[in-house]
Motif scaffolding. Structure first.
Motif, PDB file in Angstrom:
ATOM      1  N   ALA A   1     -21.404  -4.003  -4.398  1.00  0.00           N
ATOM      2  CA  ALA A   1     -20.741  -2.704  -4.286  1.00  0.00           C
ATOM      3  C   ALA A   1     -19.487  -2.679  -5.134  1.00  0.00           C
ATOM      4  CB  ALA A   1     -20.394  -2.421  -2.827  1.00  0.00           C
ATOM      5  N   GLY A   2     -19.068  -1.464  -5.484  1.00  0.00           N
ATOM      6  CA  GLY A   2     -17.866  -1.305  -6.295  1.00  0.00           C
ATOM      7  C   GLY A   2     -18.143  -0.367  -7.448  1.00  0.00           C
ATOM      8  N   THR A   3     -17.092   0.256  -7.963  1.00  0.00           N
ATOM      9  CA  THR A   3     -17.257   1.189  -9.069  1.00  0.00           C
ATOM     10  C   THR A   3     -17.122   0.481 -10.405  1.00  0.00           C
ATOM     11  OG1 THR A   3     -14.914   1.747  -8.827  1.00  0.00           O
ATOM     12  CG2 THR A   3     -16.524   3.204  -7.751  1.00  0.00           C
ATOM     13  N   LYS A   4     -15.926  -0.040 -10.691  1.00  0.00           N
ATOM     14  CA  LYS A   4     -15.706  -0.741 -11.957  1.00  0.00           C
ATOM     15  C   LYS A   4     -16.147  -2.208 -11.870  1.00  0.00           C
ATOM     16  CE  LYS A   4     -11.859   2.145 -13.494  1.00  0.00           C
ATOM     17  NZ  LYS A   4     -10.441   2.171 -13.921  1.00  0.00           N
ATOM     18  N   VAL A   5     -15.927  -2.822 -10.719  1.00  0.00           N
ATOM     19  CA  VAL A   5     -16.257  -4.228 -10.520  1.00  0.00           C
ATOM     20  C   VAL A   5     -17.256  -4.345  -9.373  1.00  0.00           C
ATOM     21  CG1 VAL A   5     -15.375  -6.516  -9.957  1.00  0.00           C
ATOM     22  CG2 VAL A   5     -13.997  -4.941 -11.341  1.00  0.00           C
ATOM     23  N   GLN A   6     -18.384  -5.014  -9.607  1.00  0.00           N
ATOM     24  CA  GLN A   6     -19.393  -5.202  -8.586  1.00  0.00           C
ATOM     25  C   GLN A   6     -19.086  -6.456  -7.773  1.00  0.00           C
ATOM     26  OE1 GLN A   6     -22.112  -2.872  -8.156  1.00  0.00           O
ATOM     27  NE2 GLN A   6     -20.608  -1.827  -9.426  1.00  0.00           N
TER      28      GLN A   6
ATOM     29  N   SER B   1     -20.699  -9.072  -0.564  1.00  0.00           N
ATOM     30  CA  SER B   1     -20.005  -9.431   0.670  1.00  0.00           C
ATOM     31  C   SER B   1     -20.547 -10.729   1.255  1.00  0.00           C
ATOM     32  CB  SER B   1     -20.168  -8.313   1.700  1.00  0.00           C
ATOM     33  OG  SER B   1     -21.522  -8.245   2.144  1.00  0.00           O
ATOM     34  N   LYS B   2     -19.758 -11.339   2.124  1.00  0.00           N
ATOM     35  CA  LYS B   2     -20.172 -12.556   2.811  1.00  0.00           C
ATOM     36  C   LYS B   2     -21.436 -12.308   3.622  1.00  0.00           C
ATOM     37  CE  LYS B   2     -18.751 -15.909   6.331  1.00  0.00           C
ATOM     38  NZ  LYS B   2     -17.712 -16.292   7.312  1.00  0.00           N
ATOM     39  N   GLY B   3     -21.494 -11.164   4.291  1.00  0.00           N
ATOM     40  CA  GLY B   3     -22.658 -10.853   5.113  1.00  0.00           C
ATOM     41  C   GLY B   3     -23.943 -10.775   4.301  1.00  0.00           C
ATOM     42  N   ASN B   4     -23.871 -10.135   3.148  1.00  0.00           N
ATOM     43  CA  ASN B   4     -25.059 -10.035   2.296  1.00  0.00           C
ATOM     44  C   ASN B   4     -25.461 -11.391   1.722  1.00  0.00           C
ATOM     45  OD1 ASN B   4     -25.884  -7.319   2.431  1.00  0.00           O
ATOM     46  ND2 ASN B   4     -24.192  -6.692   1.094  1.00  0.00           N
TER      47      ASN B   4
END
Length: 412
Positions: free
Chosen positions: A140-145, A148-151
């Motif tokens: 996730a993120g706009t400029k930077v992907q 997450s720890k959960g994923n």
């Protein structure tokens, strides 16, 4: 139901027949975040700092160039590190293995995955890296992907028993070692070429190269290319005349691709009728002529080696009609040397608006040996060196394709 079906890889080592079992990453590893070391970062120090740059796009550990002197969060040997952010450096979720302990520390953009006794690091890193779509989709993120720890912990995959993991991990380690060896050989050959470009062509205003073939001692002569050959372009051809077959039509980006030994994307052509019609006024490109990019990545040369007809985009490419005055290979390697490249950078401007024009092409200075034979020897030497580089590049590409094929066949 489908997820609970028995899983079997297409290709296995002898003696292994049991189905692979499904696991989540949190079942086989412990997850640890890195720490913020920004205030203590040095160019040189006791411990190397693992950053996003430490993991290549194909999962190889490489130097970040950053260090710290004080740390307590040392990485363990055979632990995995995973990039948590893309940031235009590499793929998010890419992993590699730490080879030794008490030498590396981790920053906060990279996570440590410490395997337990049910999983082998060499197997796990390959299983994760071949499933990059999982992490790309969930980042996730706009400029930077970011991932997450959960994923990360919920990444689900298939796994065999430890013995089979050991075999698979060892096999790919050996293959990776061979690939790394070829990459180093290729890098050394490229460095060697750059060194010879410095030594076999005069530098810094001198008219004598540092290194010469036996039998040649005269000073080289400086000329302007416009004074010894025609420097021009071709009659403009409209986009509506482009076709998907016929006579090859080069754009500047096509020459850049060729210089990188890459395949031209979406190659263009013009009809033979248009080629003959326009060539009446512009002339035809001949063997040992040089085409040089004038826009975008400026100053990239392409030496014409084939008698097959070709045409190119006017304004984007400058045409040096050699007419046999210079050895073609000598002219080409002169163009990629420091002297001419520095001239192009100095006179063509910078950024996206920089251009290399016909007028600049005519004024381009070149140092030439008095003996045509010396030109030929220099050109032949670099051609042979480039042929060797190409051979190693192809070997490397074949090994990388082989690895890709085995990853598909040896994993579920």
């Amino acid at each position: 139901m489908k997820d609970n079906q028995a899983k079997y890889p297409q290709l296995r080592f002898k003696g292994f027949t049991d189905p692979w079992e499904q696991r989540k990453l949190k079942d086989v590893t412990d997850y640890f975040n890195g720490k913020a070391h920004e205030d203590n970062v040095l160019d040189d120090g006791l411990y190397e700092l693992i950053t996003l740059k430490s993991v290549s796009s194909d999962g190889v550990l490489q130097s970040s160039g950053k260090h710290v002197n004080d740390a307590t969060d040392f990485l363990q040997e055979d632990t995995l590190i995973m990039t948590l952010s893309e940031q235009n450096i590499g793929a998010v979720g890419m992993t590699t293995i730490i080879p030794t302990s008490n030498y590396y520390v981790l920053n906060q953009r990279v996570a440590e995955l410490r395997p337990n006794s049910t999983v082998v690091a060499g197997f796990l890193t390959k299983q994760i890296n071949k499933n990059q779509n999982y992490f790309e989709i969930r980042s996730a993120g706009t400029k930077v992907q970011n991932i997450s720890k959960g994923n990360v912990e919920n990444f689900t995959f298939e796994i065999p028993n430890v013995d089979e993991q050991e075999k698979i991990g060892a096999f790919f380690k050996q293959l990776d070692d061979i690939i790394t060896l070829h990459q180093r050989k290729l890098a050394k050959l490229k460095e060697l070429k750059q060194g010879y470009l410095q030594k076999l062509f005069p530098q810094n205003g001198s008219k004598f190269p540092q290194l010469r073939f036996s039998g040649f001692a005269d000073a080289w002569e400086q000329r302007k290319l416009g004074g010894i050959m025609d420097v021009t372009s071709v009659k403009r051809i409209h986009q509506s005349d482009w076709t998907n077959k016929g006579v090859r039509f080069f754009r500047a980006r096509d020459i850049v691709a060729l210089s990188k030994r890459e395949k031209i994307q979406d190659p263009l052509f013009i009809s033979e009728q248009k080629y003959n019609e326009y060539s009446k006024s512009s002339g035809k490109v001949h063997v040992d002529d040089l085409l040089v990019t004038g826009v975008g990545s400026i100053g990239i040369p392409y030496l014409v080696k084939s008698t097959n007809p070709l045409y190119f985009k006017d304004g984007n490419i400058i045409w040096f009609k050699n007419n046999g005055y210079l050895d073609g290979s000598f002219l080409y390697y002169s163009f990629i040397g420091n002297s001419i490249q520095n001239y192009i950078k100095k006179t063509s401007g910078s950024g996206t608006v920089g251009t290399f024009t016909i007028m600049s092409g005519k004024k381009t200075p070149i140092l030439i040996p008095k003996s045509y034979k010396e030109q030929q020897k220099i050109g032949a030497f670099f051609k042979q060196l480039d042929d060797t580089i190409t051979l190693h590049q192809r070997k490397l590409e074949k090994l990388q394709e082989l690895k890709k094929g085995y990853l598909q066949k040896m994993f579920c």
